[in-house]
Every structure is written in C-alpha cells, then in structure tokens.
Design an enzyme around this catalytic site. Structure first.
Site, PDB file in Angstrom:
ATOM      1  N   GLY A  48      17.621 -25.934 -71.686  1.00  0.00           N
ATOM      2  CA  GLY A  48      16.772 -25.090 -72.516  1.00  0.00           C
ATOM      3  C   GLY A  48      16.168 -23.867 -71.875  1.00  0.00           C
ATOM      4  O   GLY A  48      15.588 -23.026 -72.570  1.00  0.00           O
ATOM      5  N   TYR A  78      22.124 -16.633 -85.555  1.00  0.00           N
ATOM      6  CA  TYR A  78      20.705 -16.715 -85.163  1.00  0.00           C
ATOM      7  C   TYR A  78      20.021 -15.353 -85.157  1.00  0.00           C
ATOM      8  O   TYR A  78      18.954 -15.206 -84.561  1.00  0.00           O
ATOM      9  CB  TYR A  78      20.549 -17.268 -83.743  1.00  0.00           C
ATOM     10  CG  TYR A  78      21.359 -18.463 -83.350  1.00  0.00           C
ATOM     11  CD1 TYR A  78      21.131 -19.713 -83.921  1.00  0.00           C
ATOM     12  CD2 TYR A  78      22.323 -18.366 -82.347  1.00  0.00           C
ATOM     13  CE1 TYR A  78      21.858 -20.813 -83.503  1.00  0.00           C
ATOM     14  CE2 TYR A  78      23.053 -19.471 -81.925  1.00  0.00           C
ATOM     15  CZ  TYR A  78      22.815 -20.687 -82.512  1.00  0.00           C
ATOM     16  OH  TYR A  78      23.519 -21.780 -82.085  1.00  0.00           O
ATOM     17  N   GLY A 138      22.428 -25.159 -69.602  1.00  0.00           N
ATOM     18  CA  GLY A 138      23.675 -24.587 -70.087  1.00  0.00           C
ATOM     19  C   GLY A 138      23.586 -23.073 -70.024  1.00  0.00           C
ATOM     20  O   GLY A 138      24.108 -22.428 -69.112  1.00  0.00           O
ATOM     21  N   ARG A 139      22.842 -22.532 -70.972  1.00  0.00           N
ATOM     22  CA  ARG A 139      22.699 -21.080 -71.083  1.00  0.00           C
ATOM     23  C   ARG A 139      22.225 -20.430 -69.775  1.00  0.00           C
ATOM     24  O   ARG A 139      22.709 -19.368 -69.392  1.00  0.00           O
ATOM     25  CB  ARG A 139      21.684 -20.765 -72.190  1.00  0.00           C
ATOM     26  CG  ARG A 139      21.588 -19.294 -72.566  1.00  0.00           C
ATOM     27  CD  ARG A 139      20.370 -19.054 -73.464  1.00  0.00           C
ATOM     28  NE  ARG A 139      20.248 -20.007 -74.531  1.00  0.00           N
ATOM     29  CZ  ARG A 139      20.780 -19.852 -75.751  1.00  0.00           C
ATOM     30  NH1 ARG A 139      21.431 -18.760 -76.048  1.00  0.00           N
ATOM     31  NH2 ARG A 139      20.629 -20.802 -76.672  1.00  0.00           N
ATOM     32  N   CYS A 177      35.740 -10.469 -93.237  1.00  0.00           N
ATOM     33  CA  CYS A 177      35.268 -10.160 -94.586  1.00  0.00           C
ATOM     34  C   CYS A 177      33.975 -10.913 -94.895  1.00  0.00           C
ATOM     35  O   CYS A 177      33.945 -11.848 -95.699  1.00  0.00           O
ATOM     36  CB  CYS A 177      36.345 -10.504 -95.593  1.00  0.00           C
ATOM     37  SG  CYS A 177      37.882  -9.674 -95.204  1.00  0.00           S
ATOM     38  N   GLU A 178      32.906 -10.557 -94.214  1.00  0.00           N
ATOM     39  CA  GLU A 178      31.574 -11.125 -94.413  1.00  0.00           C
ATOM     40  C   GLU A 178      30.586 -10.022 -94.060  1.00  0.00           C
ATOM     41  O   GLU A 178      30.742  -9.375 -93.020  1.00  0.00           O
ATOM     42  CB  GLU A 178      31.306 -12.292 -93.440  1.00  0.00           C
ATOM     43  CG  GLU A 178      32.177 -13.509 -93.577  1.00  0.00           C
ATOM     44  CD  GLU A 178      31.769 -14.429 -94.707  1.00  0.00           C
ATOM     45  OE1 GLU A 178      30.646 -14.294 -95.230  1.00  0.00           O
ATOM     46  OE2 GLU A 178      32.599 -15.278 -95.075  1.00  0.00           O
TER      47      GLU A 178
HETATM   48  C1  LIG Z   1      22.567 -27.744 -75.918  1.00  0.00           C
HETATM   49  C2  LIG Z   1      21.999 -28.775 -75.064  1.00  0.00           C
HETATM   50  C3  LIG Z   1      21.693 -28.499 -73.718  1.00  0.00           C
HETATM   51  C4  LIG Z   1      21.841 -27.133 -73.106  1.00  0.00           C
HETATM   52  O1  LIG Z   1      20.910 -26.244 -73.646  1.00  0.00           O
HETATM   53  P1  LIG Z   1      20.700 -24.795 -72.987  1.00  0.00           P
HETATM   54  O2  LIG Z   1      19.648 -24.188 -73.832  1.00  0.00           O
HETATM   55  O3  LIG Z   1      21.987 -24.071 -73.100  1.00  0.00           O
HETATM   56  O4  LIG Z   1      20.272 -24.990 -71.579  1.00  0.00           O
HETATM   57  C5  LIG Z   1      21.237 -29.541 -72.937  1.00  0.00           C
HETATM   58  N1  LIG Z   1      21.063 -30.778 -73.442  1.00  0.00           N
HETATM   59  C6  LIG Z   1      21.329 -31.075 -74.730  1.00  0.00           C
HETATM   60  C7  LIG Z   1      21.114 -32.445 -75.216  1.00  0.00           C
HETATM   61  C8  LIG Z   1      21.793 -30.093 -75.587  1.00  0.00           C
HETATM   62  O5  LIG Z   1      22.027 -30.385 -76.871  1.00  0.00           O
END
Ligand SMILES: *Cc1c(COP(=O)(O)O)cnc(C)c1O
Length: 415
Positions: free
Chosen positions: A239, A316, A275-276, A343-344
């Site tokens: 997150g 988003y 992730g991000r 086409c949106e």
């Molecule tokens: C999507 C997700 C992540 C990664 O989130 P980021 O915001 O990209 O860091 C981690 N854990 C779970 C359970 C997720 O669904």
C-alpha cells in the site's frame, strides 16, 4: 534518481534510447528498468535490518516472469491472489515457501495446488474460506498454515476503489470478530494459525494509517496470546504510495522504521507485500501520436495506446505524467487531451496536458510499471503491447507484442 532521464533532449531508459526501442519493437510499448526494480526491492529489505522479515512482492502489480525472476534472485517472497500467479512465481524460479496467498475467493483447486507446493501461508478472508481450507487440507492430510486478514477499520485516505481497510468493503474480517475465528482455526485438525494479516489500501501517502493499523493488530496479537494462541508473524500488507506527479509519500526507510518503532519486538517476523512502491516508477508506456485533432472546444492528440493498455486513468481518474520522448527545439505548447483509439469516451490517458506536439511524436506515459500491463485487455481486438526490460545499455524483450493469431487462434467457428 529516476532511471528515465533525458540525454541530449531525448528520453533514455537507463542507457537505452527510448525512441530507438520504439523503432525496433513498435508502439505501444512497455519499458521497464531492471535497476529500478532491484533498488526498490532492496530498499524494503534493507530497511528491516536485523528484524526477522520477508518482503513479498505483490505479483498482481506487474507479473511478467522476467520481473518475478529478477526479484526471486534477490530472495524475494511473493504475495499472490490466484493460482495463475502461483504458477508464474514457480515458473520464474520463486520459492513456494516464501509465498503468501491473499484474495477473497480462493477456489478448492487453488488451495489444493498451494498446499501441494507448500506455500508459506494462506491469508484468510472469511469463516467460509477457513472451512474450505480445513476440508481441502484434511483430504490431502496436510496442515495448512494460515493468517486471518483482519479489517482494522482505519481510513487509508486514498481513492475509494483502492481503500480496503474500512468496515464496508469486501476484504478481510472485522477485527472484533477475529478472536472467534482464530479459536475456530486453532480447533481445526488441519489448520495452523501462525500469523495476522492486514492490507488497508493502496497508494497511501501518509504513515499514520499504517501505524494505526499495526497498533490494532498488536492488540489482537496480545489478546490471542492471552488465550493460548501464539502468533509467529505479522503481515502488514502493501500500500505504500509513489510519486505520480506531486504526491509526497514517505520514503521506504521511514515507513519501515515507523512500523518497527511501533512494533518494539525484535523476535516477531514481519511480512510486507509492497507492489506499487517497487514497480510503479520502474516502467513507462511509450506511445506514438497518430493524429492531432484540434477542435473549437478542445485539442485532442490521438495516440496508439489506449485504456486497454493502461486503464488507471479511465478506472480511477488516475493522473500519470505524459512526457515527450524527444524535446522539440521549435513550436509552442498547447493544451491537449491525450486520447486512445478505443470506442469509449472514457478512453483517455491524460487531460489538459501542456505539450508541444506534432503528429508522429513519441510520448512516454510515466509511472506505468505498476497496474499497467497486468490490467491490460484485448478490448477492441487490440493485441497487448510488447514488454521490454533494460539495464544499463542492455535490452531484453520479455514479452513480444501479441499477434492476431494469439488473439483469435483458439476461437472456433460452429458446425
Ligand atoms: C494489491 C495488494 C497488495 C499490493 O498493494 P500496493 O498498493 O501495490 O503495494 C498487497 N497485498 C494485497 C493483499 C493486495 O491486494
């Protein structure tokens, strides 16, 4: 700092000329920096210092097996949300013992496969799922290690679609109900509750919600200990946000240090699932301007990338910077809506962007390494873009552009 910089008025990915890549591989084109992936992962890993920990990269963010392999070689764990992602991790040489399995709707066959390869932990999201895992594990005569994903009810102060820690969304179980679920888990013959899990949302730009969530998780850990359930790891989810334009998220190290300070326990293992924050600024999407269409009300620059390649702006209302690949020495800037061929009406990658444009120009949509290619579709029968990885002056095509045979080859006429 960024691996995407201008040299002689031309954008480079590390030491590779982006327009050269576009010429060789065509557009739209995803370009990733191996160095950026590695450095970002290591920032997380190193910030933990001596604390037992595991950095589990969230596979859904960018799941190309070349990328998973780069991270696996660093010792990364993986957070998966489907059997498909598990197969990717295995194919990429990832260690199943470092895999945690999240997601609200795990099917029996997915659970079975995960038990068969021996993943580290299931992150359980409901009573019903706990029952199902007990059933499958019993049939296989394996004990399933689990965490309960709790919903600490903190407001992540992010976009509602990517906020997951509030009581009114589908993820996790109410933290108040968790002790009951842990008791049930502890009583089941083929379940071993070893951790507590939470993930409160995505693209968070403040530390406070993470610390609030941890505080509630720690209270639960103590409560469980008082009732004879010993917790070995805390999974604090992902997150952490990134800078798309002018956001100022905390540094990785300050974020981890804030968690460790609140934790104040050097024995418990901490798992995180970024992730991000690893992938986001490790990639760009390169696209060509097909047509300029100035009108009385608005100027449209129609490009060859679309919402099917990168859906974040449409889904988003996300803002991603759009930069010219080559800076013009003449001409002037105007305001352009950067729109795709789909086409949106929602098919745009940017609105009101001040750019000096000519037809045929290449543009780079920045911060496209996370939730870019993995959310791509074939809508409008558009082949998905090629993916390229670079490091220094080296180039690897890690996924060729899809062909029309890829798109239609398995479809069948009737009779
Ligand atoms: C999507 C997700 C992540 C990664 O989130 P980021 O915001 O990209 O860091 C981690 N854990 C779970 C359970 C997720 O669904």
């Amino acid at each position: 700092m960024s691996q995407f910089n201008y040299q002689n008025q031309t954008l480079f990915a590390e030491n590779v000329c982006v327009s050269q890549l576009a010429q060789t591989y065509g557009t739209p084109l995803y370009v990733y920096s191996k160095t950026e992936f590695e450095q970002r992962w290591k920032m997380f890993d190193e910030a933990f210092a001596d604390q037992p920990h595991l950095v589990c990269y969230a596979v859904k963010t960018n799941s190309n097996i070349a990328i998973l392999n780069v991270l696996a070689k660093l010792g990364s764990g993986f957070d998966i949300v489907s059997r498909g992602e598990l197969e990717r991790v295995l194919r990429a040489g990832g260690d199943p013992k470092k895999v945690v399995f999240s997601g609200v709707a795990k099917q029996s066959v997915e659970i079975q496969r995960a038990l068969e390869v021996g993943i580290r932990c299931f992150n359980i999201e409901s009573f019903a799922e706990l029952d199902r895992i007990q059933t499958v594990a019993k049939q296989m005569d394996i004990v399933a290690p689990v965490s309960i994903r709790v919903n600490p009810d903190v407001d992540a102060q992010t976009h509602p679609y990517i906020s997951t820690g509030l009581k009114d969304n589908k993820f996790g179980v109410d933290i108040e109900k968790a002790p009951e679920l842990y008791q049930t888990a502890a009583n089941y013959s083929h379940i071993n509750p070893i951790g507590i899990d939470c993930h409160i949302g995505s693209q968070l730009t403040q530390i406070a919600p993470f610390v609030d969530a941890l505080e509630r998780v720690l209270k639960l850990k103590q409560h469980l200990a008082d009732n004879g359930i010993e917790i070995h790891h805390l999974d604090l989810g992902g997150g952490l946000g990134i800078t798309y334009t002018d956001e100022t998220p905390p540094e990785v190290a300050s974020y981890i240090q804030a968690l460790l300070k609140k934790l104040d326990d050097s024995s418990v293992e901490v798992i995180i699932e970024p992730g991000r924050a690893i992938a986001g600024n490790a990639g760009i999407l390169v696209t060509e301007v097909e047509y300029l269409k100035p009108t009385d009300h608005k100027n449209f620059a129609i490009i060859d990338a679309a919402m099917n390649d990168l859906i974040r702006p449409a889904l988003y209302q996300a803002y991603q910077r759009i930069e010219p690949v080559k800076l013009h020495s003449d001409g002037t800037k105007a305001k352009w809506d950067i729109v795709g061929p789909v086409c949106e009406t929602g098919d745009f990658l940017g609105k009101d962007r001040e750019l000096n444009l000519q037809a045929g120009d290449l543009l780079a949509v920045m911060s496209a390494g996370a939730y870019g290619f993995t959310m791509a579709s074939n809508y409008n029968t558009r082949p998905r873009a090629a993916e390229i990885m670079v490091q220094d002056d080296k180039v690897w095509e890690i996924r060729p552009r899809e062909t029309y045979e890829d798109l239609m080859g398995s479809e069948k006429l009737i009779s």
